[in-house]
Scaffold this active site. Structure first.
Site, PDB file in Angstrom:
ATOM      1  N   CYS A 123       0.958  -1.236  -0.001  1.00  0.00           N
ATOM      2  CA  CYS A 123       0.139   0.071  -0.025  1.00  0.00           C
ATOM      3  C   CYS A 123       0.824   1.351   0.053  1.00  0.00           C
ATOM      4  O   CYS A 123       1.962   1.085  -0.139  1.00  0.00           O
ATOM      5  CB  CYS A 123      -0.927  -0.188   1.257  1.00  0.00           C
ATOM      6  SG  CYS A 123      -0.240   0.319   2.964  1.00  0.00           S
ATOM      7  N   HIS A 171      15.685 -12.612  11.928  1.00  0.00           N
ATOM      8  CA  HIS A 171      15.507 -12.534  13.411  1.00  0.00           C
ATOM      9  C   HIS A 171      14.069 -12.607  13.999  1.00  0.00           C
ATOM     10  O   HIS A 171      14.016 -12.965  15.036  1.00  0.00           O
ATOM     11  CB  HIS A 171      15.954 -11.190  14.013  1.00  0.00           C
ATOM     12  CG  HIS A 171      17.312 -10.967  13.714  1.00  0.00           C
ATOM     13  ND1 HIS A 171      18.302  -9.695  14.542  1.00  0.00           N
ATOM     14  CD2 HIS A 171      18.491 -11.759  13.188  1.00  0.00           C
ATOM     15  CE1 HIS A 171      19.401 -10.246  14.297  1.00  0.00           C
ATOM     16  NE2 HIS A 171      19.562 -11.172  13.598  1.00  0.00           N
TER      17      HIS A 171
END
Length: 143
Positions: A65, A98
């Site tokens: 978006c 991570h």
């Protein structure tokens, strides 16, 4: 590999380029995005992507978006979704390595097309490191 993709009107051109890249690399795509530049409501196109990830119908999701924020917020309402808003390749790699991100949110108004394609490449190619990150990821979802 199958990837679910969704976008609002700000991300149509990016979605088309990303789909082209994915298909050239023999990656299946489920397209939930709008195909026009006419104004639409991003949740209508993001929820189906997040549902595909939530239900493990796909390996990853990509949402696009204008700022990436609304799309990311919407996707992260779903269980088992870890959507990362990324605007650089380094952030994208860290989100996968991570945080075990499974949806990439791209801000179309703040990244170039080549940056977006590079982020998609990194998102797909970067494995989750596990280890010390695993216990942190396990604490993300509300139970």
């Amino acid at each position: 590999m199958t990837i679910s993709i969704g976008n609002d009107h700000a991300g149509t051109d990016y979605k088309n380029e990303i789909i082209s890249f994915l298909e050239k690399n023999k990656i299946n795509v489920i397209n939930h995005g709008t195909n026009t530049n006419d104004s639409v409501d991003y949740p209508d196109f993001v929820h189906p992507v997040a549902k595909d990830v939530e239900e493990a119908k796909v390996e990853f999701g990509i949402i696009i978006c204008g700022s990436g924020n609304g799309a990311s917020m919407t996707a992260n309402k779903h269980q088992n979704v870890r959507c990362a808003l990324c605007w650089t390749n380094e952030i994208t790699k860290l989100a996968r390595a991570h945080n075990d991100a499974n949806i990439l949110s791209i801000p179309a108004r703040f990244t170039s097309m080549p940056q977006a394609i590079d982020m998609v490449k990194s998102f797909i190619a970067t494995p989750f490191e596990g280890g010390r990150h695993q216990k942190r990821v396990e604490k993300i979802a509300c139970k």
